[in-house]
Design a protein around this motif. Sequence first.
Motif, PDB file in Angstrom:
ATOM      1  N   UNK A   1     -57.693  41.828  32.569  1.00  0.00           N
ATOM      2  CA  UNK A   1     -56.961  41.921  31.320  1.00  0.00           C
ATOM      3  C   UNK A   1     -55.480  41.651  31.546  1.00  0.00           C
ATOM      4  N   UNK A   2     -54.896  40.962  30.605  1.00  0.00           N
ATOM      5  CA  UNK A   2     -53.461  40.695  30.623  1.00  0.00           C
ATOM      6  C   UNK A   2     -52.888  41.113  29.275  1.00  0.00           C
ATOM      7  N   UNK A   3     -51.817  41.861  29.315  1.00  0.00           N
ATOM      8  CA  UNK A   3     -51.112  42.231  28.090  1.00  0.00           C
ATOM      9  C   UNK A   3     -49.789  41.477  28.054  1.00  0.00           C
ATOM     10  N   UNK A   4     -49.484  40.929  26.896  1.00  0.00           N
ATOM     11  CA  UNK A   4     -48.273  40.134  26.721  1.00  0.00           C
ATOM     12  C   UNK A   4     -47.473  40.678  25.546  1.00  0.00           C
ATOM     13  N   UNK A   5     -46.188  40.851  25.763  1.00  0.00           N
ATOM     14  CA  UNK A   5     -45.322  41.361  24.706  1.00  0.00           C
ATOM     15  C   UNK A   5     -44.097  40.469  24.590  1.00  0.00           C
ATOM     16  N   UNK A   6     -43.963  39.823  23.432  1.00  0.00           N
ATOM     17  CA  UNK A   6     -42.814  38.953  23.184  1.00  0.00           C
ATOM     18  C   UNK A   6     -41.670  39.733  22.556  1.00  0.00           C
ATOM     19  N   UNK A   7     -40.471  39.214  22.750  1.00  0.00           N
ATOM     20  CA  UNK A   7     -39.281  39.762  22.098  1.00  0.00           C
ATOM     21  C   UNK A   7     -38.231  38.672  22.021  1.00  0.00           C
ATOM     22  N   UNK A   8     -37.179  38.935  21.252  1.00  0.00           N
ATOM     23  CA  UNK A   8     -36.064  38.008  21.192  1.00  0.00           C
ATOM     24  C   UNK A   8     -35.980  37.174  19.929  1.00  0.00           C
ATOM     25  N   UNK A   9     -36.985  37.277  19.072  1.00  0.00           N
ATOM     26  CA  UNK A   9     -36.926  36.531  17.832  1.00  0.00           C
ATOM     27  C   UNK A   9     -35.870  37.088  16.892  1.00  0.00           C
ATOM     28  N   UNK A  10     -35.629  36.357  15.803  1.00  0.00           N
ATOM     29  CA  UNK A  10     -34.656  36.819  14.830  1.00  0.00           C
ATOM     30  C   UNK A  10     -34.253  35.715  13.886  1.00  0.00           C
ATOM     31  N   UNK A  11     -33.180  35.985  13.157  1.00  0.00           N
ATOM     32  CA  UNK A  11     -32.635  35.030  12.191  1.00  0.00           C
ATOM     33  C   UNK A  11     -31.392  34.384  12.782  1.00  0.00           C
ATOM     34  N   UNK A  12     -31.340  33.076  12.739  1.00  0.00           N
ATOM     35  CA  UNK A  12     -30.199  32.343  13.296  1.00  0.00           C
ATOM     36  C   UNK A  12     -29.907  31.148  12.412  1.00  0.00           C
ATOM     37  N   UNK A  13     -28.663  30.741  12.386  1.00  0.00           N
ATOM     38  CA  UNK A  13     -28.286  29.563  11.611  1.00  0.00           C
ATOM     39  C   UNK A  13     -28.653  28.289  12.370  1.00  0.00           C
ATOM     40  N   UNK A  14     -28.836  27.233  11.614  1.00  0.00           N
ATOM     41  CA  UNK A  14     -29.126  25.942  12.222  1.00  0.00           C
ATOM     42  C   UNK A  14     -28.018  25.586  13.226  1.00  0.00           C
ATOM     43  N   UNK A  15     -28.453  25.068  14.363  1.00  0.00           N
ATOM     44  CA  UNK A  15     -27.524  24.756  15.434  1.00  0.00           C
ATOM     45  C   UNK A  15     -27.333  25.879  16.431  1.00  0.00           C
ATOM     46  N   UNK A  16     -27.837  27.045  16.108  1.00  0.00           N
ATOM     47  CA  UNK A  16     -27.692  28.204  16.985  1.00  0.00           C
ATOM     48  C   UNK A  16     -28.745  28.252  18.070  1.00  0.00           C
ATOM     49  N   UNK A  17     -28.731  29.347  18.808  1.00  0.00           N
ATOM     50  CA  UNK A  17     -29.624  29.522  19.957  1.00  0.00           C
ATOM     51  C   UNK A  17     -30.270  30.895  19.926  1.00  0.00           C
ATOM     52  N   UNK A  18     -31.436  30.955  20.529  1.00  0.00           N
ATOM     53  CA  UNK A  18     -32.138  32.205  20.767  1.00  0.00           C
ATOM     54  C   UNK A  18     -32.851  32.090  22.110  1.00  0.00           C
ATOM     55  N   UNK A  19     -33.065  33.232  22.744  1.00  0.00           N
ATOM     56  CA  UNK A  19     -33.895  33.251  23.944  1.00  0.00           C
ATOM     57  C   UNK A  19     -35.038  34.231  23.741  1.00  0.00           C
ATOM     58  N   UNK A  20     -36.232  33.724  23.828  1.00  0.00           N
ATOM     59  CA  UNK A  20     -37.420  34.555  23.732  1.00  0.00           C
ATOM     60  C   UNK A  20     -37.848  35.001  25.119  1.00  0.00           C
ATOM     61  N   UNK A  21     -38.382  36.206  25.177  1.00  0.00           N
ATOM     62  CA  UNK A  21     -38.931  36.733  26.428  1.00  0.00           C
ATOM     63  C   UNK A  21     -40.363  37.173  26.188  1.00  0.00           C
ATOM     64  N   UNK A  22     -41.141  37.115  27.223  1.00  0.00           N
ATOM     65  CA  UNK A  22     -42.522  37.574  27.160  1.00  0.00           C
ATOM     66  C   UNK A  22     -42.817  38.292  28.467  1.00  0.00           C
ATOM     67  N   UNK A  23     -43.061  39.582  28.370  1.00  0.00           N
ATOM     68  CA  UNK A  23     -43.351  40.395  29.547  1.00  0.00           C
ATOM     69  C   UNK A  23     -44.854  40.571  29.668  1.00  0.00           C
ATOM     70  N   UNK A  24     -45.367  40.314  30.855  1.00  0.00           N
ATOM     71  CA  UNK A  24     -46.801  40.412  31.108  1.00  0.00           C
ATOM     72  C   UNK A  24     -47.120  41.615  31.981  1.00  0.00           C
ATOM     73  N   UNK A  25     -48.317  42.126  31.799  1.00  0.00           N
ATOM     74  CA  UNK A  25     -48.794  43.221  32.644  1.00  0.00           C
ATOM     75  C   UNK A  25     -50.299  43.130  32.762  1.00  0.00           C
TER      76      UNK A  25
END
Length: 124
Positions: A1-25
Amino acid sequence: QVQLVESGGGLVQAGGSLRLSCVASGRTFSSYAMGWFRQAPGKEREFVSGISRSGGITSYSDSVKGRYTISRDNAKNTVYLQMNSLKPEDTAVYYCAADLSGLATRYSSSYDYWGQGTQVTVSS
Protein backbone atom coordinates in the motif's frame (compact mmCIF):
# COMPACT_ATOMS: atom_id res chain seq x y z
CA GLN A 1 0.00 0.00 0.00
CA VAL A 2 1.08 3.53 -0.77
CA GLN A 3 -0.53 6.63 0.67
CA LEU A 4 -0.13 9.92 -1.16
CA VAL A 5 -0.96 13.36 0.16
CA GLU A 6 -0.77 16.44 -2.05
CA SER A 7 -0.45 20.03 -0.90
CA GLY A 8 0.44 23.44 -2.26
CA GLY A 9 -2.58 24.22 -4.38
CA GLY A 10 -4.37 27.54 -4.23
CA LEU A 11 -5.50 30.62 -6.10
CA VAL A 12 -2.95 32.52 -8.17
CA GLN A 13 -3.07 35.16 -10.86
CA ALA A 14 -2.11 34.39 -14.42
CA GLY A 15 1.65 34.52 -14.81
CA GLY A 16 2.22 33.46 -11.22
CA SER A 17 3.79 30.34 -9.75
CA LEU A 18 2.90 27.55 -7.39
CA ARG A 19 4.78 24.52 -6.12
CA LEU A 20 2.86 21.36 -5.42
CA SER A 21 4.17 18.68 -3.10
CA CYS A 22 3.17 15.08 -2.71
CA VAL A 23 4.35 13.10 0.30
CA ALA A 24 4.31 9.33 0.05
CA SER A 25 4.26 6.68 2.73
CA GLY A 26 3.84 2.96 3.02
CA ARG A 27 6.50 1.57 0.69
CA THR A 28 10.06 2.47 -0.22
CA PHE A 29 9.62 5.69 -2.15
CA SER A 30 12.55 5.14 -4.47
CA SER A 31 11.07 1.86 -5.68
CA TYR A 32 8.33 3.46 -7.77
CA ALA A 33 7.95 6.14 -10.39
CA MET A 34 5.66 9.10 -9.84
CA GLY A 35 3.37 11.16 -11.98
CA TRP A 36 1.22 14.25 -11.84
CA PHE A 37 -2.18 14.42 -13.52
CA ARG A 38 -4.87 17.05 -13.56
CA GLN A 39 -8.59 17.18 -14.14
CA ALA A 40 -10.55 20.28 -15.02
CA PRO A 41 -14.33 20.46 -14.60
CA GLY A 42 -16.09 18.57 -17.36
CA LYS A 43 -12.86 17.18 -18.75
CA GLU A 44 -11.02 13.90 -18.52
CA ARG A 45 -8.02 13.47 -16.28
CA GLU A 46 -4.87 14.26 -18.22
CA PHE A 47 -1.18 13.53 -17.80
CA VAL A 48 0.97 16.46 -16.74
CA SER A 49 4.38 15.08 -15.86
CA GLY A 50 6.21 11.94 -14.81
CA ILE A 51 9.50 11.11 -13.12
CA SER A 52 11.48 7.92 -12.83
CA ARG A 53 12.47 6.19 -9.61
CA SER A 54 15.81 7.96 -9.36
CA GLY A 55 14.58 11.23 -10.82
CA GLY A 56 16.91 10.97 -13.76
CA ILE A 57 14.17 10.71 -16.37
CA THR A 58 11.30 13.17 -16.62
CA SER A 59 8.51 13.75 -19.09
CA TYR A 60 5.94 16.47 -19.67
CA SER A 61 2.80 17.06 -21.64
CA ASP A 62 3.15 19.55 -24.45
CA SER A 63 0.83 21.96 -22.68
CA VAL A 64 3.16 22.40 -19.69
CA LYS A 65 6.59 21.76 -21.18
CA GLY A 66 8.91 24.65 -20.46
CA ARG A 67 6.69 25.99 -17.67
CA TYR A 68 6.50 23.10 -15.20
CA THR A 69 9.30 21.17 -13.55
CA ILE A 70 8.91 17.86 -11.78
CA SER A 71 11.43 16.70 -9.20
CA ARG A 72 11.67 14.28 -6.31
CA ASP A 73 13.55 13.98 -3.07
CA ASN A 74 13.77 10.31 -2.17
CA ALA A 75 15.16 11.12 1.26
CA LYS A 76 11.98 13.07 2.02
CA ASN A 77 9.56 10.71 0.22
CA THR A 78 8.32 13.70 -1.72
CA VAL A 79 7.68 14.60 -5.34
CA TYR A 80 7.28 18.21 -6.40
CA LEU A 81 5.71 20.05 -9.29
CA GLN A 82 6.99 23.58 -9.79
CA MET A 83 4.51 25.46 -11.94
CA ASN A 84 5.53 28.78 -13.48
CA SER A 85 3.87 31.15 -15.94
CA LEU A 86 0.49 29.79 -14.96
CA LYS A 87 -2.45 30.27 -17.28
CA PRO A 88 -6.21 30.17 -16.60
CA GLU A 89 -6.37 26.93 -18.58
CA ASP A 90 -4.10 25.32 -15.97
CA THR A 91 -6.99 25.50 -13.51
CA ALA A 92 -7.76 21.97 -12.34
CA VAL A 93 -7.50 19.51 -9.51
CA TYR A 94 -3.98 18.14 -9.55
CA TYR A 95 -3.28 14.57 -8.49
CA CYS A 96 -0.05 12.76 -7.81
CA ALA A 97 0.14 9.06 -8.53
CA ALA A 98 2.53 6.18 -7.93
CA ASP A 99 3.51 3.69 -10.60
CA LEU A 100 4.94 0.54 -9.01
CA SER A 101 6.20 -0.70 -12.38
CA GLY A 102 8.53 2.28 -12.54
CA LEU A 103 7.50 3.35 -16.03
CA ALA A 104 5.76 6.68 -15.26
CA THR A 105 3.79 6.57 -18.50
CA ARG A 106 1.25 9.11 -19.68
CA TYR A 107 -1.62 6.69 -19.08
CA SER A 108 -3.53 6.93 -15.83
CA SER A 109 -4.29 3.21 -15.97
CA SER A 110 -0.57 2.53 -15.40
CA TYR A 111 -0.64 4.05 -11.95
CA ASP A 112 -1.46 2.04 -8.89
CA TYR A 113 -2.08 4.63 -6.18
CA TRP A 114 -3.50 8.13 -6.21
CA GLY A 115 -3.65 11.08 -3.88
CA GLN A 116 -6.82 12.96 -3.05
CA GLY A 117 -5.92 15.93 -5.22
CA THR A 118 -5.25 19.61 -4.64
CA GLN A 119 -7.10 22.45 -6.33
CA VAL A 120 -5.19 24.93 -8.47
CA THR A 121 -7.10 27.96 -9.67
CA VAL A 122 -5.53 30.52 -12.00
CA SER A 123 -7.38 33.80 -12.40
CA SER A 124 -7.08 35.96 -15.50
